[in-house]
Scaffold this motif. Structure first.
Motif, PDB file in Angstrom:
ATOM      1  N   TYR A 321       0.779  -1.147   0.147  1.00 49.18           N
ATOM      2  CA  TYR A 321      -0.042   0.000  -0.059  1.00 49.18           C
ATOM      3  C   TYR A 321       0.827   1.120  -0.076  1.00 49.18           C
ATOM      4  CZ  TYR A 321      -3.510   3.185   1.773  1.00 49.18           C
ATOM      5  OH  TYR A 321      -4.476   4.319   1.631  1.00 49.18           O
ATOM      6  N   ILE A 342      -3.184  -6.270  -1.312  1.00 52.34           N
ATOM      7  CA  ILE A 342      -3.831  -6.306  -0.225  1.00 52.34           C
ATOM      8  C   ILE A 342      -4.706  -7.799  -0.114  1.00 52.34           C
ATOM      9  CG2 ILE A 342      -5.452  -5.198   1.489  1.00 52.34           C
ATOM     10  CD1 ILE A 342      -4.239  -2.582   0.318  1.00 52.34           C
ATOM     11  N   ILE A 346      -4.397 -10.543   2.553  1.00 51.85           N
ATOM     12  CA  ILE A 346      -5.299 -11.240   3.648  1.00 51.85           C
ATOM     13  C   ILE A 346      -5.555 -12.599   3.416  1.00 51.85           C
ATOM     14  CG2 ILE A 346      -7.893 -11.047   3.825  1.00 51.85           C
ATOM     15  CD1 ILE A 346      -7.704  -8.231   2.996  1.00 51.85           C
ATOM     16  N   PHE A 360      -8.517   5.325   8.353  1.00 55.95           N
ATOM     17  CA  PHE A 360      -8.329   4.109   7.269  1.00 55.95           C
ATOM     18  C   PHE A 360      -8.875   3.016   7.686  1.00 55.95           C
ATOM     19  CE2 PHE A 360      -4.258   6.907   7.777  1.00 55.95           C
ATOM     20  CZ  PHE A 360      -4.395   7.147   6.376  1.00 55.95           C
ATOM     21  N   VAL A 363     -15.657   2.312   7.600  1.00 57.18           N
ATOM     22  CA  VAL A 363     -16.637   3.261   6.654  1.00 57.18           C
ATOM     23  C   VAL A 363     -17.377   3.713   7.776  1.00 57.18           C
ATOM     24  CG1 VAL A 363     -18.076   2.999   4.840  1.00 57.18           C
ATOM     25  CG2 VAL A 363     -16.321   1.658   4.837  1.00 57.18           C
ATOM     26  N   GLN A 366     -21.276   3.240   7.548  1.00 58.53           N
ATOM     27  CA  GLN A 366     -22.019   1.834   7.326  1.00 58.53           C
ATOM     28  C   GLN A 366     -22.034   1.427   8.712  1.00 58.53           C
ATOM     29  OE1 GLN A 366     -19.875  -0.428   4.300  1.00 58.53           O
ATOM     30  NE2 GLN A 366     -21.150   0.609   2.598  1.00 58.53           N
ATOM     31  N   LEU A 374     -16.246  -6.606   5.906  1.00 54.14           N
ATOM     32  CA  LEU A 374     -15.832  -6.108   4.594  1.00 54.14           C
ATOM     33  C   LEU A 374     -14.479  -6.601   4.077  1.00 54.14           C
ATOM     34  CD1 LEU A 374     -16.191  -3.670   2.705  1.00 54.14           C
ATOM     35  CD2 LEU A 374     -15.033  -2.283   3.973  1.00 54.14           C
ATOM     36  N   ALA A 375     -13.628  -7.179   5.090  1.00 54.62           N
ATOM     37  CA  ALA A 375     -12.428  -7.546   4.743  1.00 54.62           C
ATOM     38  C   ALA A 375     -12.597  -8.926   3.878  1.00 54.62           C
ATOM     39  CB  ALA A 375     -11.189  -7.498   5.489  1.00 54.62           C
ATOM     40  N   TRP A 429     -10.865  -7.585  11.165  1.00 58.74           N
ATOM     41  CA  TRP A 429      -9.637  -8.022  10.804  1.00 58.74           C
ATOM     42  C   TRP A 429      -9.660  -9.611  11.551  1.00 58.74           C
ATOM     43  CZ3 TRP A 429      -7.670  -7.149   6.629  1.00 58.74           C
ATOM     44  CH2 TRP A 429      -7.807  -5.962   6.028  1.00 58.74           C
TER      45      TRP A 429
ATOM     46  N   ALA B 272     -18.815   0.650  -0.002  1.00 56.02           N
ATOM     47  CA  ALA B 272     -17.545   0.800   1.053  1.00 56.02           C
ATOM     48  C   ALA B 272     -16.416   1.791   0.437  1.00 56.02           C
ATOM     49  CB  ALA B 272     -16.791  -0.571   1.040  1.00 56.02           C
ATOM     50  N   LYS B 278     -10.047   4.803   1.357  1.00 55.72           N
ATOM     51  CA  LYS B 278      -8.909   4.221   1.899  1.00 55.72           C
ATOM     52  C   LYS B 278      -9.131   3.052   2.744  1.00 55.72           C
ATOM     53  CE  LYS B 278      -6.876   8.837   2.491  1.00 55.72           C
ATOM     54  NZ  LYS B 278      -6.716   9.806   3.653  1.00 55.72           N
ATOM     55  N   ALA B 279      -9.988   3.084   3.632  1.00 58.65           N
ATOM     56  CA  ALA B 279     -10.468   1.894   4.364  1.00 58.65           C
ATOM     57  C   ALA B 279     -10.809   0.740   3.536  1.00 58.65           C
ATOM     58  CB  ALA B 279     -11.519   2.182   5.207  1.00 58.65           C
ATOM     59  N   ALA B 280     -11.759   1.101   2.490  1.00 65.99           N
ATOM     60  CA  ALA B 280     -11.905   0.047   1.393  1.00 65.99           C
ATOM     61  C   ALA B 280     -10.922  -0.474   0.732  1.00 65.99           C
ATOM     62  CB  ALA B 280     -12.883   0.515   0.554  1.00 65.99           C
ATOM     63  N   LYS B 281      -9.558   0.248   0.444  1.00 67.34           N
ATOM     64  CA  LYS B 281      -8.642  -0.302  -0.111  1.00 67.34           C
ATOM     65  C   LYS B 281      -7.809  -1.335   0.906  1.00 67.34           C
ATOM     66  CE  LYS B 281      -5.140   1.152  -3.438  1.00 67.34           C
ATOM     67  NZ  LYS B 281      -5.011   2.207  -4.107  1.00 67.34           N
ATOM     68  N   LEU B 282      -7.566  -0.509   1.853  1.00 64.24           N
ATOM     69  CA  LEU B 282      -6.951  -1.457   3.006  1.00 64.24           C
ATOM     70  C   LEU B 282      -7.701  -2.518   3.484  1.00 64.24           C
ATOM     71  CD1 LEU B 282      -5.218   1.518   5.061  1.00 64.24           C
ATOM     72  CD2 LEU B 282      -4.094  -0.244   4.169  1.00 64.24           C
ATOM     73  N   SER B 283      -8.610  -2.967   3.108  1.00 64.14           N
ATOM     74  CA  SER B 283      -9.709  -4.050   3.380  1.00 64.14           C
ATOM     75  C   SER B 283      -9.676  -4.971   2.209  1.00 64.14           C
ATOM     76  CB  SER B 283     -11.111  -3.639   3.636  1.00 64.14           C
ATOM     77  OG  SER B 283     -11.249  -2.862   4.896  1.00 64.14           O
ATOM     78  N   ILE B 285     -10.340  -4.440  -1.125  1.00 68.94           N
ATOM     79  CA  ILE B 285     -11.012  -4.116  -2.150  1.00 68.94           C
ATOM     80  C   ILE B 285     -10.209  -3.425  -3.462  1.00 68.94           C
ATOM     81  CG2 ILE B 285     -12.880  -3.032  -2.860  1.00 68.94           C
ATOM     82  CD1 ILE B 285     -14.264  -2.903  -0.196  1.00 68.94           C
TER      83      ILE B 285
END
Lengths: 514, 397
Positions: A321, A342, A346, A360, A363, A366, A374-375, A429, B272, B278-283, B285
């Motif tokens: 990243y 990423i 994961i 970071f 969301v 949401q 989400l992850a 996570w 998302a 940023k959060a989406a990318k770091l998750s 996506i």
């Protein structure tokens, strides 16, 4: 007027933010013709103190009084304090990159009549001040064509153009190489000796402080610990370095950490020869040849100051990243693993609990449920269609397991308190079934009770064999939680210490020794 | 359990929109002395607005990312022009089979979308700029292809998609004096049955997890209301010539996109990304690809709208599609999309589009000039967004 040799005096300054006392009866005295160093850990209150001084927090928003030149001051904003002769130069330079040196120097104070700028006068005046700081450049040069060292000189010249009588420099050398740093310190001495300008130097580099400071004030947790007068005649520097470190970190470690009996297993995660270049400045190494290992069931700490490169290390490993020109290898269970994106990281069981959960991690618009899954949505989806019952069940499991205090998992993440938000990030996570968990400042900005809960969760995960890498700027946290500690400073690992015996002084020494 | 008031407040924005739509329709119904609700007029309303609604569905995805697509009107012109050349005025007199031509038109739409998506997602040209460029490029190219002329007429088979009606299973079915389109009634009943069953299912699920649900009386009233309204419209259509083909296509599209946005992994990724990129990318996506597909999809829907528009007009003209992008964008924001991204629904965008369509139609019938119509629509858009921001600011206090 009686002159006791004191130029600036800040008396009993107290500044509270909602829930935090950032400054608690702080005192600071700066004499005429001196370079005064201000040292302390991240969050000790240095920047807040300087913001009080420069009028960022106007009079009335803090308690205590400021005497400048023997007169009481009540600044209403930055311009007001600058007019009095107090000029602050921030760590991130405030120059407009495409404007010339001369234009930058007089921003907000243009050499103009009836709003029409006199360019000849602008250049002439610019030259005068540039000479004072030894900057030998064409004043028409755009500042983005200059190196960082010279940009710093432009900032100082700009301050002089405002008739500064006291300069405040917030970590001015953090982005400079050795030669430029030397030059900057020379300028400070020269300003002191020849132009009667005192300076306050905020710095983490003790060698610098020792080399230039006439006196040193140490702050810790918003309080003045002491002010040391440096006797230039003797080689006092080496002796006072220990004293400074002790002053910076010498707090009690109370029993704020849950006990853990850990049994560590084999090495699960290993990073070898990891080198990363700064994407904003591709010639500079941000991380230099880093080697670390994390065992199953082990909590490994990564200590260091803000800017040392710890977050960059984590985010460059985690799907690249961050960073440019990354070299090095990552191993999971002894096998080389490609964590180049990423989603691949994961899939390999690496999870990165980001710092700054609002920016970071979550969301915010949401729900808890949507953030939790989400992850790894594919875990609860078939043919890309989300099984909502499965999703609700999973989110409920984590709500109970991590004790997230909320009436419902349909609550928006933005409506939760800091501690509960952090638990949602953790849920996200943990939902991704990781074997390696990287936690970046997991307890920043949350209350003591929630902190304890998060520590307990981390211990529980380690007990189940998770390999944890804990990044934290809070030294007691690192010492209280970790089995092993890596100390990072300016992109390098400078020490590896056992967690049981490490002391704050020892860690700080390794941080500052670079 | 939340009180009714709290539940209403939570969904205020949705209810306000639907209530505003219903009120406006009733007001026009009264003002026009019932002309508005005549079967012919409602059928026209659907036909007139179908392409804007299709565009609004695609545009919703763009607004969810906090962006818009300015090129859709020009893409409508460009693809329409190609259809015109292929079907009305083929070079060397080789007329294309309409089915083949339509297939090619969709592919061209996909290619245009991939082109714009590429610049947006991988070169990181801001969508506003990339699609502004597309707006100029494809309007220009459309005019080049048409050489300033209008191409007409289209083959019958092509026209039917836009102006035809679904066939009936029985010819000339009557109840007493009035003829009724039987298949339309059957489809209407099936839809109502489907909605009732899925509502029951949803309620059961929510209850089993202990979530707040509407009190049973109000819930029944709500479902009954939806069923009655749907059946009423079905009967009105059945009294004329049945459901238009376009309405069926539109229905399938709306249901399809509603499903994708609410129930699939891809839909969740879009929300998302819009909520916090940023959060989406770091998750994990792949945000670039999400952007790419959103803009590709938009252009495919633009190609579809282009064909419907050309078929309805029975001509390909250089002016086709002018301001369509603005109508679609307005539909999304009136329908509850947040300007900052991450909030909005397909159904909302359709309701917003219908609202604007109803305003157009109603104002035309009561004789308000088009200049005033334009101005009134502008005020509606402004007040919808301002209301949105106001209610958000209040609820965050």
């Amino acid at each position: 007027m009686t002159d006791n040799g004191i130029l600036l005096e800040m008396k009993n300054i107290t500044k509270t933010f909602p829930g935090v006392k950032a400054l608690d009866n702080v005192n600071l005295q700066v004499k005429r013709k001196e370079v005064h160093a201000l040292v302390g850990e991240n969050g000790a209150g240095k920047s807040t103190l300087m913001e009080v001084l420069s009028g960022v927090y106007p009079t009335g928003e803090y308690e205590g009084e400021i005497l400048f030149d023997g007169k009481r001051c009540a600044f209403s904003d930055i311009r007001h304090s600058e007019k009095a002769g107090i000029v602050i130069i921030h760590q991130e330079l405030a120059l407009s990159p495409y404007l010339s040196i001369a234009e930058n120097m007089f921003i907000g104070d243009e050499r103009a009549r009836y709003n029409i700028i006199n360019w000849d006068k602008t250049r002439e005046d610019a030259m005068t001040f540039m000479k004072k700081v030894g900057l030998n450049e064409n004043p028409n040069t755009p500042v983005n064509k200059l190196g960082v060292g010279k940009q710093q000189m432009v900032e100082i010249a700009k301050a002089l153009a405002k008739n500064a009588r006291i300069l405040i420099l917030d970590e001015p050398t953090s982005a400079l190489n050795e030669k430029d740093s030397e030059h900057l310190l020379d300028i400070l001495r020269e300003l002191r000796d020849e132009h009667d300008i005192s300076s306050v130097l905020i710095s983490h580099k003790l060698n610098e402080v020792a080399a230039v400071a006439d006196s040193i004030t140490i702050l810790r947790d918003g309080k003045t610990i002491e002010t040391i007068d440096v006797d230039r005649g003797r080689g006092a520097a080496a002796i006072s370095e220990d004293r400074i470190i002790k002053g910076m970190v010498g707090r009690e470690i109370t029993d704020r950490f849950p006990k853990r009996t850990n049994t560590t297993g084999d090495v699960i995660f290993e990073v070898r020869e990891w080198t990363v270049y700064n994407p904003d400045n591709p010639d500079r190494k941000k991380l230099d040849n880093i080697n670390i290992t994390v065992k199953a069931g082990e909590v490994v700490g990564l200590a260091g100051l803000v800017g040392a490169g710890r977050t960059e290390f984590a985010t460059s490993i985690f799907g690249r990243y961050y960073g440019e020109n990354i070299s090095g290898k990552t191993f999971i269970n002894g096998k080389e693993a490609n964590l180049g994106t990423i989603s691949r990281a994961i899939d390999h069981g690496v999870a990165y609990v980001t710092e700054n959960r609002k920016e970071f991690g979550l969301v915010l618009i949401q729900t808890i449920k949507e953030n939790t899954t989400l992850a790894k949505l594919k875990k609860i989806a078939r043919w890309n269609i989300i099984n909502e019952h499965e999703e609700i069940r999973s989110a409920e499991v984590f709500r109970q397991r991590l004790n997230i205090k909320t009436p419902s998992i349909l609550q928006l993440a933005g409506n939760l308190s800091g501690g509960n938000q952090q638990k949602v990030v953790l849920s996200k996570w943990l939902f991704s079934d990781p074997r390696i968990l990287i936690l970046d400042e997991p307890t920043r900005g949350i209350d003591v009770g929630a902190k304890y809960e998060i520590y307990t969760i981390i211990n529980g995960l380690a007990a189940q064999g998770m390999a944890c890498l804990l990044i934290s700027s809070e030294m007691p946290e690192i010492i209280g939680m970790c089995d092993r500690i890596y100390v990072m400073s300016e992109g390098r690992i400078t020490a590896e210490l056992p967690g049981k015996t490490a002391t704050q002084e020892e860690i700080m020494r390794h941080i500052l020794s670079n | 359990m939340d009180s009714l008031l709290v539940l209403l407040k939570k969904n205020l924005r949705q209810y306000v929109m639907v209530i505003a739509l219903a009120t406006t329709m009733i007001v026009f119904g009264v003002m026009t002395g019932g002309i508005f609700f005549r079967p012919l007029n409602l059928t026209n309303l659907v036909l007139q607005n179908s392409y804007v609604l299709i565009l609004a569905v695609g545009m919703l995805l763009c607004t969810l990312t906090g962006n818009v697509d300015l090129s859709v009107g020009s893409v409508v012109c460009f693809v329409g022009a190609i259809c015109g050349v292929m079907m009305c005025d083929p070079p060397m007199g080789l007329g294309w089979n309409p089915i083949a031509a339509m297939f090619v038109a969709i592919l061209i739409g996909a290619a245009i979308g991939a082109w714009q998506g590429f610049w947006i997602a991988f070169v990181r040209v801001p969508p506003f700029i990339a699609t502004l460029a597309g707006m100029l490029v494809f309007r220009g190219l459309g005019q080049v292809i048409l050489q300033g002329q209008t191409k007409a007429p289209f083959p019958k088979m092509f026209q039917v998609i836009a102006s035809g009606y679904i066939p009936d299973i029985v010819d000339g079915f009557r109840i007493g004096e009035t003829s009724l389109h039987l298949l339309t009634i059957i489809i209407g009943l099936l839809i109502v049955a489907f909605i009732v069953i899925s509502e029951i299912h949803k309620r059961k699920g929510q209850k089993s997890y202990g979530f707040d649900v509407l009190p049973v009386g109000i819930w029944i009233a709500k479902v009954a209301f939806i069923a009655v309204v749907l059946m009423a419209f079905t009967v009105v259509f059945a009294l004329y010539r049945g459901f238009p083909n376009i309405l069926i296509l539109l229905g399938i599209l709306v249901m399809g996109y509603h499903f994708v946005t609410t129930r699939t992994v891809q839909g969740r990724h879009v929300y998302a990304l819009g909520g916090n990129i940023k959060a989406a990318k770091l998750s994990g996506i792949k945000t670039e690809w999400v952007m790419f597909w959103i803009y590709t999809n938009m252009a495919i829907l633009s190609a579809l709208a282009a064909m419907i528009f050309a078929a309805r007009l029975n001509a390909a003209t250089p002016k086709a599609g002018q301001n369509f992008e603005m109508d679609a964008i307005a539909a999304c924001y009136v329908g509850g999309s947040a300007v900052s991204g991450g909030v909005g629904t397909v159904i909302g965008a359709v309701v917003g589009g219908l609202f604007i369509g109803v305003l157009n139609n109603g104002m035309s019938i009561i004789g308000i000039s088009t200049d005033w119509q334009q101005a009134i629509k502008g005020f509606v858009l402004l007040s919808a967004v301002a209301f949105d921001l106001y209610s958000k600011a209040r609820s965050s206090k």
